[in-house]
Design a protein around this motif. Structure first.
Motif, PDB file in Angstrom:
ATOM      1  N   LYS A 108       0.916  -1.343   0.055  1.00 29.26           N
ATOM      2  CA  LYS A 108       0.087  -0.156  -0.027  1.00 29.26           C
ATOM      3  C   LYS A 108       0.879   1.389  -0.134  1.00 29.26           C
ATOM      4  CE  LYS A 108      -3.825  -2.256   2.419  1.00 29.26           C
ATOM      5  NZ  LYS A 108      -4.333  -2.463   3.679  1.00 29.26           N
ATOM      6  N   ASN A 109       1.964   1.009   0.018  1.00 27.28           N
ATOM      7  CA  ASN A 109       3.009   2.251  -0.139  1.00 27.28           C
ATOM      8  C   ASN A 109       3.236   2.726  -1.430  1.00 27.28           C
ATOM      9  OD1 ASN A 109       4.785   4.169   0.493  1.00 27.28           O
ATOM     10  ND2 ASN A 109       6.536   2.731   1.048  1.00 27.28           N
ATOM     11  N   PRO A 110       2.883   3.958  -1.781  1.00 27.01           N
ATOM     12  CA  PRO A 110       3.149   4.299  -3.255  1.00 27.01           C
ATOM     13  C   PRO A 110       4.615   4.387  -3.731  1.00 27.01           C
ATOM     14  CG  PRO A 110       2.528   6.119  -1.891  1.00 27.01           C
ATOM     15  CD  PRO A 110       2.422   4.790  -1.069  1.00 27.01           C
ATOM     16  N   PHE A 111       5.669   4.433  -2.581  1.00 27.42           N
ATOM     17  CA  PHE A 111       6.830   4.647  -3.224  1.00 27.42           C
ATOM     18  C   PHE A 111       7.599   3.414  -3.351  1.00 27.42           C
ATOM     19  CE2 PHE A 111       5.551   8.460  -0.820  1.00 27.42           C
ATOM     20  CZ  PHE A 111       5.456   9.387  -1.886  1.00 27.42           C
ATOM     21  N   SER A 120      11.276   0.227   3.001  1.00 22.98           N
ATOM     22  CA  SER A 120      10.311   0.878   3.840  1.00 22.98           C
ATOM     23  C   SER A 120      10.593   0.950   5.402  1.00 22.98           C
ATOM     24  CB  SER A 120       8.889   0.411   3.350  1.00 22.98           C
ATOM     25  OG  SER A 120       7.789   0.659   4.431  1.00 22.98           O
ATOM     26  N   GLU A 121      10.524   2.323   5.716  1.00 23.77           N
ATOM     27  CA  GLU A 121      10.750   2.458   7.158  1.00 23.77           C
ATOM     28  C   GLU A 121       9.356   1.678   8.006  1.00 23.77           C
ATOM     29  OE1 GLU A 121      11.276   6.534   8.241  1.00 23.77           O
ATOM     30  OE2 GLU A 121      12.962   6.554   6.617  1.00 23.77           O
ATOM     31  N   GLY A 122       8.153   2.077   7.486  1.00 20.01           N
ATOM     32  CA  GLY A 122       6.923   1.374   8.095  1.00 20.01           C
ATOM     33  C   GLY A 122       7.103  -0.198   7.997  1.00 20.01           C
TER      34      GLY A 122
ATOM     35  N   SER B  78      -2.571   5.109  -2.929  1.00 22.25           N
ATOM     36  CA  SER B  78      -1.327   4.674  -3.179  1.00 22.25           C
ATOM     37  C   SER B  78      -1.166   4.914  -4.776  1.00 22.25           C
ATOM     38  CB  SER B  78      -0.961   3.302  -2.847  1.00 22.25           C
ATOM     39  OG  SER B  78       0.247   2.820  -3.630  1.00 22.25           O
ATOM     40  N   VAL B  81      -1.175   8.497  -5.642  1.00 24.46           N
ATOM     41  CA  VAL B  81       0.112   9.189  -5.608  1.00 24.46           C
ATOM     42  C   VAL B  81       1.111   8.720  -6.608  1.00 24.46           C
ATOM     43  CG1 VAL B  81       2.191   9.298  -4.002  1.00 24.46           C
ATOM     44  CG2 VAL B  81      -0.149   9.601  -3.162  1.00 24.46           C
ATOM     45  N   GLN B  82       1.061   7.465  -7.087  1.00 25.99           N
ATOM     46  CA  GLN B  82       1.998   7.101  -8.134  1.00 25.99           C
ATOM     47  C   GLN B  82       1.691   7.872  -9.219  1.00 25.99           C
ATOM     48  OE1 GLN B  82       2.597   2.731  -8.147  1.00 25.99           O
ATOM     49  NE2 GLN B  82       1.978   2.548  -6.201  1.00 25.99           N
ATOM     50  N   GLN B  85       2.907  11.156  -9.340  1.00 25.10           N
ATOM     51  CA  GLN B  85       4.236  11.245  -9.117  1.00 25.10           C
ATOM     52  C   GLN B  85       4.962  11.230 -10.497  1.00 25.10           C
ATOM     53  OE1 GLN B  85       6.199   8.471  -6.757  1.00 25.10           O
ATOM     54  NE2 GLN B  85       7.849   9.834  -6.417  1.00 25.10           N
ATOM     55  N   ILE B 176       2.124   4.763   4.235  1.00 23.41           N
ATOM     56  CA  ILE B 176       2.868   5.296   3.530  1.00 23.41           C
ATOM     57  C   ILE B 176       4.355   5.601   4.088  1.00 23.41           C
ATOM     58  CG2 ILE B 176       3.423   7.317   2.011  1.00 23.41           C
ATOM     59  CD1 ILE B 176       0.379   7.817   1.449  1.00 23.41           C
ATOM     60  N   SER B 177       5.379   4.999   3.610  1.00 28.92           N
ATOM     61  CA  SER B 177       6.825   5.474   4.000  1.00 28.92           C
ATOM     62  C   SER B 177       7.418   6.257   3.009  1.00 28.92           C
ATOM     63  CB  SER B 177       7.406   4.275   4.527  1.00 28.92           C
ATOM     64  OG  SER B 177       6.802   3.439   5.234  1.00 28.92           O
ATOM     65  N   VAL B 178       7.640   7.545   3.069  1.00 30.80           N
ATOM     66  CA  VAL B 178       8.045   8.426   2.377  1.00 30.80           C
ATOM     67  C   VAL B 178       9.630   8.245   2.314  1.00 30.80           C
ATOM     68  CG1 VAL B 178       8.512  10.688   1.647  1.00 30.80           C
ATOM     69  CG2 VAL B 178       6.277  10.383   2.691  1.00 30.80           C
ATOM     70  N   PRO B 179      10.109   7.997   1.252  1.00 35.06           N
ATOM     71  CA  PRO B 179      11.797   7.856   1.061  1.00 35.06           C
ATOM     72  C   PRO B 179      12.610   9.087   1.641  1.00 35.06           C
ATOM     73  CG  PRO B 179      10.717   7.971  -1.143  1.00 35.06           C
ATOM     74  CD  PRO B 179       9.563   7.844  -0.282  1.00 35.06           C
ATOM     75  N   MET B 182      12.887  12.411  -0.076  1.00 34.28           N
ATOM     76  CA  MET B 182      11.827  13.116  -0.243  1.00 34.28           C
ATOM     77  C   MET B 182      11.083  13.607   1.028  1.00 34.28           C
ATOM     78  SD  MET B 182       9.918  11.048  -3.463  1.00 34.28           S
ATOM     79  CE  MET B 182       8.711  12.251  -4.115  1.00 34.28           C
ATOM     80  N   LEU B 185       8.119  15.912   1.675  1.00 31.68           N
ATOM     81  CA  LEU B 185       6.683  15.381   1.084  1.00 31.68           C
ATOM     82  C   LEU B 185       5.986  15.125   2.123  1.00 31.68           C
ATOM     83  CD1 LEU B 185       5.088  14.866  -1.268  1.00 31.68           C
ATOM     84  CD2 LEU B 185       5.823  12.620  -1.251  1.00 31.68           C
ATOM     85  N   CYS B 187       2.028  13.486   2.163  1.00 28.78           N
ATOM     86  CA  CYS B 187       0.850  13.089   1.190  1.00 28.78           C
ATOM     87  C   CYS B 187      -0.479  13.899   1.929  1.00 28.78           C
ATOM     88  CB  CYS B 187       0.842  11.647   1.110  1.00 28.78           C
ATOM     89  SG  CYS B 187       2.078  11.022   0.360  1.00 28.78           S
TER      90      CYS B 187
END
Lengths: 136, 241
Positions: A108-111, A120-122, B78, B81-82, B85, B176-179, B182, B185, B187
């Motif tokens: 579910k993580n868009p990145f 993923s840190e989560g 998700s 966002v993709q 992006q 969501i885990s933002v890298p 970034m 950012l 969301c």
């Protein structure tokens, strides 16, 4: 009872996540881990074709003298492998929870890019709270 | 809006906004509105769902208490966002696009909430003062959109025109885990868009942005920063007397 390590292998046989918890496993380089994961992927494919009773989901537990690996195959072909001590009885349950966490924090993580290494840190944080230091 | 329009079959809403005639209702019956130019939408909809009741004709109160699968939403967001992006340059642009998408939701949320809250009342009213409006966003809007109230409202000490809504664990960012590259950012710019639309609709034009303000206890704590236009503050001042 101890949990030594966790691997996540994608459907192509690539190691996308590897983490050690308790002390005791041989220290390997990341390249060696990649080779081992690829080999396990191959062995798993062989075991799933060997079944005398029709289709099979392949090897589920591989035991050695000092440890065992429990393998959980998802319907999409992703494999979760847990390296534990022989006495560990909850490996199946832990793997199921790892799958839950993977579905939540990775898919579910868009990145996250599917089939690519998991950064993923989560995911890390949730695995830490599930397994802790590996001593149960 | 500079979005490229998808194929008509992929999105009814975005194609319907191309022409004002179709805009009335994508499925308006052709006896009431002659739609010589829109047979394709009509045909596609009819083919796809011959007997299902139209979602636009449904009673608005019927879905009042229904819940939406959080997982389904997480996957959808998700993808949002993709998708976004891939079409932007840089984090600011991404946040602005998410804000715009939220804005489109906010206008609808406000309409629906006002209708549900005031239509049954004998003395319907609307918020004309800023603080009650902010309170209703903090509780009512948050409950309608996220199923829980926000955690705090703060007023900026430095700037009189800045207010903050704080959410300790925003549901849309839960998975969501933002890298790291970034890390600025947020969301929740999507949420900021919703707030901006509601404030705009109530007559309090403002610029709303989202910022990560993590604490050790709440790693995904988010602050929605509202910067009001000067006209709003001037009017508030006049209404005090």
């Amino acid at each position: 009872m101890a949990i030594y390590g966790l691997w996540v292998i994608n459907k192509a046989g690539g190691l996308v996540y590897q983490r050690n918890f308790a002390e005791g496993l041989a220290q390997l380089t990341s390249n060696e881990y990649l080779v081992l994961a690829g080999t396990l992927h191959g062995i798993h494919a062989i075991t799933s074709r060997l079944s005398p009773m029709g289709s099979s989901s392949g090897a589920q537990v591989i035991e050695g003298e000092t440890f065992k690996m429990t393998i959980s195959l998802t319907v999409t072909g992703t494999k979760f492998v847990l390296l534990t001590s022989l006495a560990e009885s909850k490996a199946d349950i832990i793997l199921q929870k790892v799958y839950d966490i993977y579905a939540d924090a990775v898919m579910k993580n868009p990145f996250h890019t599917p089939e690519m290494p998991i950064r993923s840190e989560g995911f890390d944080a949730r695995i830490t709270s599930l397994v802790g230091t590996g001593q149960t | 809006m500079a979005y490229t329009q998808p194929h008509p079959r992929l999105s009814v809403l975005s194609t319907s906004s191309q022409s004002s005639v179709e805009h009335l209702s994508p499925t308006a019956s052709s006896t009431r509105f002659s739609l010589p130019s829109a047979p394709s939408i009509q045909a596609t909809l009819n083919k796809a769902a011959p007997h299902r009741p139209n979602i636009y004709d449904r009673n608005l109160n019927k879905t009042r208490g229904t819940e939406v699968s959080a997982s389904a939403f997480a996957f959808l967001f998700s993808e949002v966002v993709q998708y976004t992006q891939k079409r932007v340059n840089g984090i600011n642009d991404l946040e602005r696009r998410l804000n715009t998408l939220g804005y489109r939701i906010g206008t609808r949320v406000l309409e629906l909430m006002v209708w549900r809250a005031e239509s049954s009342s004998k003395t319907p009213k609307r918020e004309t003062r800023f603080l009650p409006a902010l309170m209703s966003i903090h509780t009512q809007v948050w409950k309608a959109v996220f199923g829980k109230a926000a955690d705090a409202i703060e007023k900026s000490v430095e700037n009189a025109d800045e207010y903050m809504i704080i959410d300790n664990d925003p549901p849309i960012e839960r998975y969501i885990s933002v890298p790291r590259d970034m890390s600025q950012l947020s969301c929740s710019s999507f949420t900021a868009g919703i707030v901006e639309a509601v404030l705009d609709g109530l007559g309090f034009p403002a610029r709303v942005t989202a910022h990560n303000t993590p604490t050790s206890q709440f790693p995904s704590r988010t602050t929605i920063l509202i910067k009001l236009e000067k006209s709003v503050l001037d009017r508030e001042e006049l209404m005090k007397q």
